[in-house]
Design a protein around this motif. Structure first.
Motif, PDB file in Angstrom:
ATOM      1  N   PHE A 257      27.948  18.569  14.199  1.00  0.00           N
ATOM      2  CA  PHE A 257      28.607  17.765  15.218  1.00  0.00           C
ATOM      3  C   PHE A 257      28.660  18.521  16.542  1.00  0.00           C
ATOM      4  O   PHE A 257      28.600  19.749  16.585  1.00  0.00           O
ATOM      5  CB  PHE A 257      30.034  17.414  14.762  1.00  0.00           C
ATOM      6  N   PHE A 258      28.784  17.755  17.611  1.00  0.00           N
ATOM      7  CA  PHE A 258      28.874  18.340  18.937  1.00  0.00           C
ATOM      8  C   PHE A 258      30.292  18.826  19.250  1.00  0.00           C
ATOM      9  O   PHE A 258      30.463  19.721  20.067  1.00  0.00           O
ATOM     10  CB  PHE A 258      28.440  17.321  20.001  1.00  0.00           C
ATOM     11  N   THR A 259      31.299  18.235  18.623  1.00  0.00           N
ATOM     12  CA  THR A 259      32.689  18.582  18.935  1.00  0.00           C
ATOM     13  C   THR A 259      33.480  18.831  17.659  1.00  0.00           C
ATOM     14  O   THR A 259      33.129  18.342  16.572  1.00  0.00           O
ATOM     15  CB  THR A 259      33.384  17.463  19.721  1.00  0.00           C
ATOM     16  N   VAL A 260      34.572  19.579  17.798  1.00  0.00           N
ATOM     17  CA  VAL A 260      35.478  19.831  16.676  1.00  0.00           C
ATOM     18  C   VAL A 260      36.104  18.528  16.210  1.00  0.00           C
ATOM     19  O   VAL A 260      36.285  18.302  15.006  1.00  0.00           O
ATOM     20  CB  VAL A 260      36.571  20.840  17.098  1.00  0.00           C
ATOM     21  N   GLU A 261      36.402  17.649  17.161  1.00  0.00           N
ATOM     22  CA  GLU A 261      37.030  16.383  16.809  1.00  0.00           C
ATOM     23  C   GLU A 261      36.123  15.546  15.907  1.00  0.00           C
ATOM     24  O   GLU A 261      36.580  14.913  14.947  1.00  0.00           O
ATOM     25  CB  GLU A 261      37.375  15.593  18.085  1.00  0.00           C
ATOM     26  N   GLU A 262      34.839  15.524  16.203  1.00  0.00           N
ATOM     27  CA  GLU A 262      33.890  14.802  15.371  1.00  0.00           C
ATOM     28  C   GLU A 262      33.851  15.382  13.950  1.00  0.00           C
ATOM     29  O   GLU A 262      33.802  14.647  12.954  1.00  0.00           O
ATOM     30  CB  GLU A 262      32.486  14.845  15.994  1.00  0.00           C
ATOM     31  N   ALA A 263      33.863  16.696  13.867  1.00  0.00           N
ATOM     32  CA  ALA A 263      33.827  17.351  12.563  1.00  0.00           C
ATOM     33  C   ALA A 263      35.092  17.048  11.768  1.00  0.00           C
ATOM     34  O   ALA A 263      35.026  16.764  10.556  1.00  0.00           O
ATOM     35  CB  ALA A 263      33.668  18.868  12.746  1.00  0.00           C
ATOM     36  N   GLU A 264      36.235  17.080  12.424  1.00  0.00           N
ATOM     37  CA  GLU A 264      37.489  16.800  11.728  1.00  0.00           C
ATOM     38  C   GLU A 264      37.546  15.355  11.257  1.00  0.00           C
ATOM     39  O   GLU A 264      38.010  15.066  10.148  1.00  0.00           O
ATOM     40  CB  GLU A 264      38.678  17.115  12.656  1.00  0.00           C
TER      41      GLU A 264
END
Length: 269
Positions: A257-264
């Motif tokens: 993922f590009f962002t931590v939020e996407e991964a979470e």
């Protein structure tokens, strides 16, 4: 000493996964080079963007690249990265493996060499150069450049140059520090003054873009850069996140993922 023995079926599975991943990566490159937002997201240096786009639209061929895969034989191979710009481990993969097997043939007579990298390079060098050449000479001398201080890189370009010579191509081994962008708009080897019409460099494009030599990437110097500039997109770790977006849940990909939020959000789904 220990050895991994890979079955013919597993090798076929790895070959299939590699070609499928490569084709998926090419689709991703086509999307990135035509999308300014993605170029920004990949943090591609502005100085490099013209060379990337022009080499992609010209369909400049590629010669070699190295996938790093996770594979234990019990499930699909998983892509960790695609070292497509500055692939190393060539000497070990192409020659050392085969020599090791030959030395132990008495105990491993049921095995054969896992790859044919050496034979493929000798076969493909002339075609690669002919399709890439920007001069009237379909087979210009190829300068092989690496950093002065790196023994590992020297070993890799020494081997790659030897494969080119065995294919009938004239070569010259140089240090990247001695390659200059001359006032006449051409690349030259400073100690000899020779014009460079083709150069295979074991040096990342991102580093070149930050140096004086990077100015040559913004112009048409008449030099074949190899690997092709568009391959720097494949070597960019952001390609992993884009591939996951384009081919979600593909068996040969790991979640990226590009962002931590996407991964979470993915973990919580």
């Amino acid at each position: 000493s220990g050895v991994y023995v890979v079955s013919a079926e597993a090798k076929q599975e790895l070959d299939k996964a590699t070609w499928e991943l490569h084709n998926m990566c090419l689709e991703a490159v086509d999307r990135v080079v035509h999308d300014e937002e993605l170029l920004e997201l990949f943090q591609v240096p502005h100085r490099l963007r013209r060379a990337i786009l022009s080499s992609w639209e010209a369909r400049q061929p590629d010669l070699i690249g190295r996938f790093d895969l996770l594979f234990d034989g019990s499930g699909p191979a998983k892509m960790l990265e695609y070292n497509a710009d500055t692939p190393t481990l060539l000497l070990e993969s192409a020659l050392v493996q085969g020599q090791w097997l030959q030395d132990r043939q008495s105990s491993l007579s049921f095995c054969s060499q896992f790859n044919n990298i050496d034979q493929a390079l000798i076969r493909d060098w002339p075609t690669f150069l002919k399709r890439s050449s920007k001069t009237s000479d379909p087979s210009p001398k190829v300068f092989f450049a690496a950093q002065r201080a790196s023994l590992e890189e020297r070993c890799n370009i020494d081997y790659l140059a030897s494969a080119a010579r065995r294919a009938g191509i004239s070569t010259e081994l140089v240090e990247i520090e001695d390659v200059v962008f001359a006032e006449d708009g051409r690349l030259r080897h400073a100690p000899s003054g020779e014009t460079i019409d083709a150069m295979w460099k074991l040096y990342p494009y991102e580093w070149l873009a930050e140096e004086d030599l990077g100015a040559a990437l913004e112009l048409d110097t008449g030099c074949v850069w190899a690997e092709a500039p568009w391959k720097s997109i494949l070597a960019n770790k952001s390609i992993l996140a884009l591939l996951w977006q384009m081919f979600p849940e593909h068996p040969n990909l790991l979640p990226a993922f590009f962002t931590v939020e996407e991964a979470e959000a993915y973990q919580q789904a």
